[in-house]
Design an enzyme around this catalytic site. Structure first.
Site, PDB file in Angstrom:
ATOM      1  NE  ARG A   5     -31.435 -26.364 -64.674  1.00  0.00           N
ATOM      2  CZ  ARG A   5     -31.059 -25.346 -65.734  1.00  0.00           C
ATOM      3  NH1 ARG A   5     -31.777 -24.121 -65.360  1.00  0.00           N
ATOM      4  NH2 ARG A   5     -30.571 -25.611 -66.795  1.00  0.00           N
ATOM      5  CE  LYS A  29     -30.549 -17.667 -82.491  1.00  0.00           C
ATOM      6  NZ  LYS A  29     -30.055 -16.454 -82.133  1.00  0.00           N
ATOM      7  N   GLY A  71     -31.248 -28.569 -70.210  1.00  0.00           N
ATOM      8  CA  GLY A  71     -32.069 -27.423 -71.190  1.00  0.00           C
ATOM      9  C   GLY A  71     -33.506 -27.994 -71.300  1.00  0.00           C
ATOM     10  N   GLY A  78     -25.876 -25.752 -71.142  1.00  0.00           N
ATOM     11  CA  GLY A  78     -24.863 -25.037 -71.791  1.00  0.00           C
ATOM     12  C   GLY A  78     -23.302 -25.642 -71.355  1.00  0.00           C
TER      13      GLY A  78
END
Length: 399
Positions: A35, A200, A356, A380
């Site tokens: 990043r 998830k 991510g 996200g």
């Protein structure tokens, strides 16, 4: 000396840049500087145009107060190495150190402010408190450039409110990310394949719901696959399972069948009796996805599935991948993620690694970033865009 798109002449002006410098640290050692490297082009362009560049960013999740564990000091040092120029560091966000550091900048020089989340106003849900902090940040600059794509889905002071207070422009990184996401959602070349993993199902519900009408194939791996396997009537042992999402997965499978979208689930799974941690030695075995032992938990897609996923990606013209296929940090459970990454490097078209853990995985597994069409810096934010949600940090720049 020169100008910057959207701001005009910036030589001699103080430009506040919201970057995404939220990198993983082991103590004070940066373990993945991706990043920071992604932030360099915009910062360098502003400095070369003669701006006095003031970088603001966050790291981790401090609780609105200074915490040495989350200091941006190591990040500022690494940024200076990448810029090959000195970078000043303010030891607070808007206090005496920030003001004196900014005042000491000459044209073309760069400073980094301390972690913006050390001030509770940054993430406050109260508009007045957030606005008051934005006022202090804005007082340090003459213009604002938003270049932290990983935070544009947050309505936070340094992302949203500052843009309302200063002449503003979109940084090159954010502009590139938005362009790629528009291609994924508005004009994807076909076949269009989406690969989803991670832990998830609930994290990806909106994406699956939206892409069922856009993608040609959905490949599902990672921890989220076990809820889909349960929806098919299979037992999943001690694998990660969101029982409350089983009916939703049943509905997705039904919708996909009706609409002609192929959902590909693993046929085999790499399992172990314990999650890899500490000194425990992995003892993996491969079992059919329909026959996971009650005492075991799934930790990766199996070799047959890895080959099937790679095969399903052959010939694709557009691929979006978000979420690893297994616990890629452990070699015994990295095979599925490696196979997907390898397949993406062979895509003749647009291949997008959706930030991510996926971005971390390609670097951890030793792939060259240039082998992929685009590696996002914001998992996200990418997911929310693909869900069809409005990103506050982008919308405020367009108003």
């Amino acid at each position: 000396m020169g100008s910057y798109p959207g701001l005009g002449e910036i030589a001699g002006r103080r430009v506040l840049v919201r970057s995404d410098l939220n990198v993983p640290l082991d103590g004070s050692t940066i373990t993945d500087d991706g990043r920071i490297r992604a932030s360099v082009p915009t910062i360098r362009a502003l400095a070369q145009a003669g701006a006095r560049v003031v970088v603001t960013a966050h790291l981790g999740r401090p609780k609105g107060a200074p915490d040495p564990a989350y200091s941006l000091g190591p990040v500022a040092q690494r940024l200076g190495e990448l810029l090959e120029a000195p970078v000043a560091f303010a030891t607070d966000t808007v206090g005496d150190s920030a003001r004196s550091t900014v005042e000491g900048l000459a044209d073309g020089q760069v400073a980094v402010l301390e972690n913006v989340r050390f001030n509770a106003g940054e993430t406050s849900k109260d508009d007045a408190e957030r606005g008051a902090f934005a006022d202090e940040l804005a007082a340090l600059a003459d213009a604002f450039v938003s270049d932290g794509f990983g935070v544009v889905h947050r309505k936070q002071a340094s992302v949203y409110d500052v843009a309302q207070r200063l002449p503003h422009a979109m940084g090159a990184l954010v502009a590139a990310e938005i362009e790629v996401l528009r291609r994924l959602t508005e004009t994807p070349e076909r076949p269009y394949v989406v690969v989803l993993g991670g832990s998830k199902v609930s994290d990806k519900l909106g994406v699956i719901d939206n892409l069922l009408g856009k993608a040609d194939k959905l490949l599902i791996g990672g921890g989220m696959v076990f809820t889909f396997l349960k929806a098919q009537g299979h037992e999943v042992g001690r694998s990660l399972l969101e029982e409350d999402q089983v009916p939703t997965c049943v509905e997705y499978l039904r919708r996909a069948a009706e609409s002609g979208v192929e959902i590909l689930l693993p046929s085999d799974i790499v399992v172990d009796t314990e999650f890899p941690s500490g000194d425990a030695r992995p003892d993996p075995i491969v079992v059919p996805a329909s026959n996971i032992p009650a005492s075991s938990l799934g930790l990766d897609i199996g070799p047959d599935s890895a080959a099937a996923f790679a095969g399903a990606l052959e010939g694709a013209r557009t691929v979006f991948w978000n979420g690893p296929m297994g616990v890629f940090e452990v070699p015994e459970f990295a095979g599925g993620t490696r196979a997907v990454a390898e397949a993406l490097t062979k895509i003749d078209g647009l291949s997008v690694v959706g930030g991510g853990d996926s971005a971390a995985a390609v670097r951890t597994l030793g792939f060259e970033e240039s082998a992929f069409g685009h590696i996002s810096t914001g998992g996200g934010a990418s997911l929310e865009y693909l869900e069809g949600k409005e990103l506050p940090g982008v919308k405020v720049l367009e108003d």
